[in-house]
Design an enzyme around this catalytic site. Structure first.
Site, short mmCIF file in Angstrom:
data_model
loop_
_atom_site.label_atom_id
_atom_site.label_comp_id
_atom_site.label_asym_id
_atom_site.label_seq_id
_atom_site.Cartn_x
_atom_site.Cartn_y
_atom_site.Cartn_z
N GLU A 185 5.74 9.43 -10.64
CA GLU A 185 5.38 10.00 -11.77
C GLU A 185 4.93 10.97 -11.65
O GLU A 185 5.29 11.78 -10.88
CB GLU A 185 3.76 9.23 -11.00
CG GLU A 185 3.21 7.55 -10.71
CD GLU A 185 2.08 7.22 -10.30
OE1 GLU A 185 1.69 8.09 -9.95
OE2 GLU A 185 1.98 6.14 -10.07
N HIS B 6 -1.84 6.34 -14.19
CA HIS B 6 -2.82 6.15 -12.28
C HIS B 6 -3.78 6.56 -12.19
O HIS B 6 -4.75 7.75 -11.84
CB HIS B 6 -1.36 7.05 -11.24
CG HIS B 6 -1.81 6.73 -10.46
ND1 HIS B 6 -1.13 6.89 -9.43
CD2 HIS B 6 -3.41 6.72 -9.40
CE1 HIS B 6 -1.37 6.89 -8.14
NE2 HIS B 6 -2.66 6.80 -8.22
P1 NAP Z 1 -6.92 -0.61 2.32
O1 NAP Z 1 -8.05 -1.14 2.61
O2 NAP Z 1 -6.46 -0.47 4.02
O3 NAP Z 1 -5.89 -2.09 2.02
C1 NAP Z 1 -4.77 -2.39 2.73
C2 NAP Z 1 -4.37 -3.43 2.82
O4 NAP Z 1 -2.92 -4.55 2.55
C3 NAP Z 1 -4.57 -4.13 4.13
O5 NAP Z 1 -5.49 -4.79 4.24
C4 NAP Z 1 -3.89 -3.93 5.38
O6 NAP Z 1 -3.79 -5.41 5.88
C5 NAP Z 1 -2.60 -4.49 4.03
N1 NAP Z 1 -1.06 -4.19 4.62
C6 NAP Z 1 -0.57 -2.90 5.27
N2 NAP Z 1 0.35 -3.47 4.94
C7 NAP Z 1 1.45 -4.58 4.84
C8 NAP Z 1 2.30 -5.35 4.59
N3 NAP Z 1 2.97 -5.04 4.86
N4 NAP Z 1 1.98 -6.63 4.19
C9 NAP Z 1 1.36 -7.50 3.67
N5 NAP Z 1 -0.39 -6.59 3.59
C10 NAP Z 1 -0.04 -4.81 4.35
O7 NAP Z 1 -6.73 -0.03 1.58
P2 NAP Z 1 -7.46 -0.03 0.22
O8 NAP Z 1 -8.13 0.79 -0.18
O9 NAP Z 1 -7.71 -1.24 -0.36
O10 NAP Z 1 -6.14 0.63 -0.78
C11 NAP Z 1 -4.52 0.24 -0.76
C12 NAP Z 1 -3.98 0.99 -1.50
O11 NAP Z 1 -4.62 1.11 -3.02
C13 NAP Z 1 -3.91 2.44 -1.23
O12 NAP Z 1 -3.14 2.62 -0.27
C14 NAP Z 1 -3.20 3.38 -2.38
O13 NAP Z 1 -1.64 3.57 -2.41
C15 NAP Z 1 -3.84 2.50 -3.59
N6 NAP Z 1 -4.66 2.92 -4.22
C16 NAP Z 1 -3.93 3.36 -5.59
C17 NAP Z 1 -5.26 4.08 -6.37
C18 NAP Z 1 -5.01 3.51 -7.87
O14 NAP Z 1 -5.36 5.00 -8.82
N7 NAP Z 1 -4.39 3.07 -8.36
C19 NAP Z 1 -6.59 4.55 -5.84
C20 NAP Z 1 -6.78 4.01 -5.02
C21 NAP Z 1 -5.74 3.32 -4.10
P3 NAP Z 1 -2.95 -5.34 7.73
O15 NAP Z 1 -3.66 -4.02 7.69
O16 NAP Z 1 -3.71 -6.50 8.30
O17 NAP Z 1 -1.57 -5.47 7.02
C1 GLV Z 2 -5.02 7.02 -5.01
O1 GLV Z 2 -3.59 5.63 -5.54
C2 GLV Z 2 -5.58 7.07 -4.23
O2 GLV Z 2 -4.45 5.95 -3.21
O3 GLV Z 2 -6.49 7.46 -3.69
#
Ligand code: NAP
Ligand code: GLV
Length: 331
Positions: free
Chosen positions: A278, A297
């Site tokens: 990116e 993003h």
């Molecule tokens: P979260 O609540 O921690 O959710 C991540 C989920 O992934 C957890 O339920 C976890 O469960 C699961 N996980 C972890 N490792 C895994 C694996 N190997 N296989 C299957 N499941 C797995 O995080 P969130 O707040 O939803 O955010 C998720 C991700 O989105 C962030 O880490 C970030 O990279 C991305 N994000 C992107 C943006 C954007 O602007 N595009 C914005 C915000 C976040 P278990 O621990 O039980 O496996």
């Molecule tokens: C965005 O990608 C975030 O991880 O907050």
């Protein structure tokens, strides 16, 4: 007495500065682009806190450049794959992030991508702009339904596969189950004992999810385990009508394998808010494909989310320098 110094790696919403400016001296990287590595290493010198962005790699070299008074690294993001957590732990440096407040905004972008790819919104608009709209076309710009197919004897619900049923994964599932009645399956390393909002979802293996889902949305954090978890084999398991959405991190998909699958029509399409690298080079093959919609993003790009992220990031800095537990620690 000198105020503790805080390095802020980019201009972020004012909310953060209002919280921090009375107690700390702020050294804010100027301009709209991330600091170069040399600028980052020079910028953090003498700092007690670093407010980093997801584009800044925070590791041993940065800690050495800052000095032994560094006590807290606060990421202006929920993802923290840019931070070497082991190294921070070894040095006793607290690490914080900004969970929850960007969940809805990011889930909305995942749904927006799903709709855009399924109904070919971007390629149809491109055709309008390029003067290719000649008439109402009975066979033109045909996309996919999101709602159940009730034309069959047995109504068939569309199946949504959530890879990583955490905060954002669950918010996407709620939107698509509540709005279009989708059946939801998911993967995660541990079963979710309870799912909020009356969500009805079943945990399955990744292979079953990939083989049976109509829409697949990725929400795992980037780690050694999840890097390239969707590669040639996994894309080969998907239905030819499947739509793949990625708002997690670009590296979760083997992008070369995705380009091949999209070119060969192995899947219907992909909607990506994240990619690798990116920003993506303008001549990249993904940008030539009309079955791929790629955004820069923007998952958390609403004022509500960004202001709340700024507040959480600032509160983490404040607590860390005052040697209190961080309100939003990375677990
Ligand atoms: P979260 O609540 O921690 O959710 C991540 C989920 O992934 C957890 O339920 C976890 O469960 C699961 N996980 C972890 N490792 C895994 C694996 N190997 N296989 C299957 N499941 C797995 O995080 P969130 O707040 O939803 O955010 C998720 C991700 O989105 C962030 O880490 C970030 O990279 C991305 N994000 C992107 C943006 C954007 O602007 N595009 C914005 C915000 C976040 P278990 O621990 O039980 O496996
Ligand atoms: C965005 O990608 C975030 O991880 O907050």
């Amino acid at each position: 007495m000198n105020k503790p110094l805080v390095y802020i790696a980019r201009k972020i919403p004012e909310t953060a500065f209002r919280i921090l400016e009375s107690e700390f001296e702020l050294r804010i990287h100027p301009g709209d682009l991330p600091p170069s590595r040399a600028e980052l290493l020079a910028g953090v010198r003498g700092c007690s806190g670093i407010l980093s962005l997801l584009s800044d790699r925070i590791d041993a070299e940065v800690c050495d450049a800052a000095g032994s008074q560094l006590v807290v690294v606060s990421n202006f993001a929920v993802g923290f794959n840019n931070i070497d957590l082991e190294e921070m732990k070894r040095r006793g440096i607290a690490v914080g992030n900004t969970p929850d407040v960007l969940t809805d905004a990011t889930a909305d972008i995942a749904v927006a991508l799903l709709l855009a790819v399924s109904r070919r919104v971007v390629s149809a608009r491109d055709d309008v702009l390029q003067g290719k709209w000649r008439t109402w076309e009975p066979l033109g710009w045909i996309g996919l339904d999101l709602a159940s197919d009730s034309t069959q004897a047995v109504t068939k619900r569309k199946r949504l596969g959530i890879v990583g049923m955490g905060r954002i994964g669950a918010a996407v599932a709620q939107r698509l189950q509540g709005g279009w009645g989708m059946e939801v399956v998911y993967t995660s390393r541990r079963p979710r004992s309870s799912l909020d909002g009356g969500l009805d979802a079943q945990r399955v293996t990744l292979d079953e999810l990939l083989t049976t889902s109509d829409f697949i949305s990725l929400h795992v954090p980037l780690s050694a385990e999840t890097k390239h978890m969707i590669g040639e084999r996994e894309l080969g398991l998907m239905k030819s009508s499947a739509v793949l959405i990625n708002t997690a991190r670009g590296e979760v998909i083997d992008q070369q394998a995705l380009v091949t699958a999209l070119k060969q029509g192995r899947i219907f399409g992909a909607g990506l808010d994240v990619c690798d690298p990116e920003p993506i080079p303008s001549e990249h093959p993904l940008l030539q494909l009309d079955n791929c919609v790629l955004l820069p993003h923007v998952g958390s790009a609403t004022w509500q989310a960004r202001n709340a992220m700024a507040e959480r990031a600032a509160r983490n800095i404040e607590a860390g320098i005052q040697r209190r537990p961080l309100p939003f620690p990375v677990q």
